[in-house]
Design a protein around this motif. Sequence first.
Motif, short mmCIF file in Angstrom:
data_model
loop_
_atom_site.label_atom_id
_atom_site.label_comp_id
_atom_site.label_asym_id
_atom_site.label_seq_id
_atom_site.Cartn_x
_atom_site.Cartn_y
_atom_site.Cartn_z
N ASP A 43 16.65 26.90 -40.39
CA ASP A 43 16.91 26.66 -42.02
C ASP A 43 16.48 25.35 -41.47
O ASP A 43 15.62 24.26 -42.16
CB ASP A 43 18.32 26.82 -42.40
CG ASP A 43 18.59 28.13 -42.71
OD1 ASP A 43 17.88 28.72 -43.32
OD2 ASP A 43 20.17 27.88 -42.96
N ARG A 44 16.82 24.45 -40.56
CA ARG A 44 16.59 23.32 -40.10
C ARG A 44 14.98 23.28 -39.67
O ARG A 44 14.27 21.84 -40.48
CB ARG A 44 17.06 22.69 -38.61
CG ARG A 44 18.53 22.56 -39.14
CD ARG A 44 19.77 21.64 -37.18
NE ARG A 44 19.46 23.17 -36.67
CZ ARG A 44 20.48 24.04 -36.47
NH1 ARG A 44 21.53 24.25 -38.12
NH2 ARG A 44 20.59 24.88 -35.53
N LEU A 45 14.23 23.97 -39.10
CA LEU A 45 12.76 23.72 -39.44
C LEU A 45 12.23 23.63 -40.23
O LEU A 45 10.69 22.82 -40.23
CB LEU A 45 12.35 25.16 -38.11
CG LEU A 45 13.28 25.08 -36.51
CD1 LEU A 45 12.66 26.31 -35.65
CD2 LEU A 45 12.12 23.92 -35.82
N ALA A 46 12.84 24.65 -41.40
CA ALA A 46 13.03 24.53 -42.65
C ALA A 46 12.30 23.09 -42.97
O ALA A 46 11.48 22.42 -44.06
CB ALA A 46 12.80 25.51 -43.57
N GLU A 47 13.41 22.20 -43.49
CA GLU A 47 13.67 20.97 -43.91
C GLU A 47 12.56 20.53 -43.34
O GLU A 47 12.75 19.55 -43.84
CB GLU A 47 15.45 21.11 -43.34
CG GLU A 47 16.61 21.33 -44.30
CD GLU A 47 17.83 21.22 -43.77
OE1 GLU A 47 18.10 20.43 -42.98
OE2 GLU A 47 18.62 22.02 -43.99
N VAL A 67 8.36 28.10 -42.72
CA VAL A 67 7.95 28.02 -44.21
C VAL A 67 8.56 30.13 -44.54
O VAL A 67 7.88 29.99 -43.19
CB VAL A 67 6.40 27.13 -45.02
CG1 VAL A 67 5.82 28.03 -44.30
CG2 VAL A 67 6.97 28.04 -46.15
N ARG A 68 9.33 29.84 -45.05
CA ARG A 68 9.36 30.81 -45.42
C ARG A 68 8.50 31.33 -46.69
O ARG A 68 8.51 31.31 -47.53
CB ARG A 68 11.18 31.20 -46.24
CG ARG A 68 12.00 30.82 -44.85
CD ARG A 68 13.63 30.96 -45.08
NE ARG A 68 14.48 31.30 -44.43
CZ ARG A 68 15.80 30.33 -44.23
NH1 ARG A 68 14.92 29.34 -44.70
NH2 ARG A 68 16.51 30.51 -43.31
N VAL A 69 8.34 32.28 -46.16
CA VAL A 69 7.43 33.25 -47.54
C VAL A 69 7.86 34.95 -47.84
O VAL A 69 8.08 35.49 -46.73
CB VAL A 69 6.38 33.28 -46.65
CG1 VAL A 69 4.52 34.05 -47.51
CG2 VAL A 69 5.27 32.17 -46.38
N LYS A 121 2.22 21.78 -39.37
CA LYS A 121 2.84 21.29 -38.90
C LYS A 121 3.22 21.56 -37.40
O LYS A 121 3.55 20.78 -36.76
CB LYS A 121 3.19 20.17 -39.69
CG LYS A 121 4.54 18.73 -38.94
CD LYS A 121 5.83 18.26 -39.58
CE LYS A 121 6.07 17.35 -39.31
NZ LYS A 121 7.70 16.62 -40.07
N GLY A 122 4.19 22.48 -37.49
CA GLY A 122 4.82 23.27 -36.89
C GLY A 122 3.40 23.66 -35.69
O GLY A 122 3.91 23.37 -34.28
#
Length: 164
Positions: free
Chosen positions: A90-94, A99-101, A117-118
């Motif tokens: 969740d924090r990495l996505a924020e 990204v969640r696909v 970016k990641g």
Amino acid sequence: MAVTGPDANPEAQTRDLPASKERLRMWLRMLKSTRRVEAALRERLRRDFATTLPRFDVMAALARYEDGLKMSALSGVLRVSNGNVTGIVDRLAEEGLVVRVQVPGDRRASLVRLTRKGQEVFAQQARAHEAWIGELLEDFTPEEARMFSDRFDAVTHKDEEDPA
């Protein structure tokens, strides 16, 4: 005055320990060393990248799977519970690092993968991590490192070969 008794010759005492005691002693030293290296890595990740070892581990796992991983598979790779991974993801996505696909044909499942970016952030961290490990374990020759890796792999896979 000569020293006698249990402190007379510590080297001889160590040499004369039964195999089980030697292995226990090795395990305790290995554990102590592992904890020391892990503590150094945690501190350096915090200091140099304002991140944590669990976040690094999640990104490292995702870096190995370009197409991404389902949360359950990610938890399996890391050998931790789904709950532990969810908050990190969740924090990495924020932060735009993952990204969640949606998985086609499965409304409940999603894949997690690194964003560009990641990938860039992780590449910087991975280079530093490798250098830190090199520094922390510099007393081992490449041959010794390979030998220990092989031996630890054998321990890791022993249960797979001999389910007792």
